[in-house]
Write an enzyme that holds these catalytic residues in place. Structure first.
Site, PDB file in Angstrom:
ATOM      1  CE  LYS A 120      -1.887   1.793   3.638  1.00  0.00           C
ATOM      2  NZ  LYS A 120      -2.675   2.063   4.860  1.00  0.00           N
ATOM      3  CG  ASP A 138      -7.351   3.534   2.474  1.00  0.00           C
ATOM      4  OD1 ASP A 138      -8.256   3.145   1.700  1.00  0.00           O
ATOM      5  OD2 ASP A 138      -7.275   4.718   2.865  1.00  0.00           O
TER       6      ASP A 138
END
Length: 213
Positions: A120, A138
């Protein structure tokens, strides 16, 4: 969500916010990397409050290393998990100096090799700093991918792959910003503000929240 719905979804978000930006404050690629690394399980507001003080005195890998772990901890102790984050950031800075001449690398492999930098975080840096069409999944993107029907998946990686496959190329570079902001301020986890949502008509969420009386 059908391809036509997806087109409407992103065209609507684009019209409302043509040039979306991350809410993390940064003035260089390294500051962005550091801020994203520190943002895990923390709010952007909280991270910005800490980095506003930190980056005045240390905004390069070399200057972070000069602070030492204890010095770094003093600047970021208001952020959750600050001890482990300080350790990871110090190790990352050492690797940047030793392997990359103090610069943030531009490849996923090199980014993900840095301590505390997962997929991420790498996606955020590649997208925001280098304009790559990546999708940083997320909690907001994971929720929206499933709740709206845009890209259902049981894991963040499955949602990421679904989003990359289904979002039209014209929207890809800015898509994760639109989704994060939409999830943060409109399609919230506990009670989505469906009556304020500009894309409600193309959203597949069945339990839409009515407007308060």
């Amino acid at each position: 969500m059908t391809p036509a719905d997806i087109e409407t979804f992103f065209a609507t978000l684009q019209a409302a916010n043509p040039h979306p930006q991350t809410e993390l404050a940064f003035a260089s690629v390294f500051e962005l990397l550091a801020a994203v690394l520190l943002s895990a399980q923390a709010t952007d507001v909280g991270v910005n409050k800490a980095t506003r003080r930190l980056f005045v005195v240390a905004n390069t890998p070399q200057k972070i290393l000069a602070l030492g772990v204890e010095g770094l901890e003093q600047h970021i102790k208001t952020i959750g998990l600050y001890r482990s984050k300080a350790k990871h950031l110090m190790l990352t800075c050492q690797m940047l100096v030793d392997l990359h001449g103090g610069q943030v690398p531009r490849t996923r492999e090199a980014l993900e090799a840095l301590p505390g930098v997962g997929r991420k975080t790498a996606n955020v840096v590649l997208n925001v700093a280098f304009g790559e069409p990546t999708m940083a999944v997320d909690t907001h993107l994971f929720r929206l991918g499933n709740r709206t029907g845009l890209a259902p998946g049981k894991t963040p990686l499955a949602v990421e792959m679904g989003l990359l496959k289904r979002i039209p190329k014209a929207y890809m570079v800015d898509a994760h910003h639109w989704l994060i902001l939409h999830g943060r301020y409109v399609c919230q986890a506990r009670k989505p503000l469906c009556w304020q949502c500009g894309v409600e008509k193309v959203c597949g969420f069945k339990l839409k929240t009515p407007a308060p009386k």
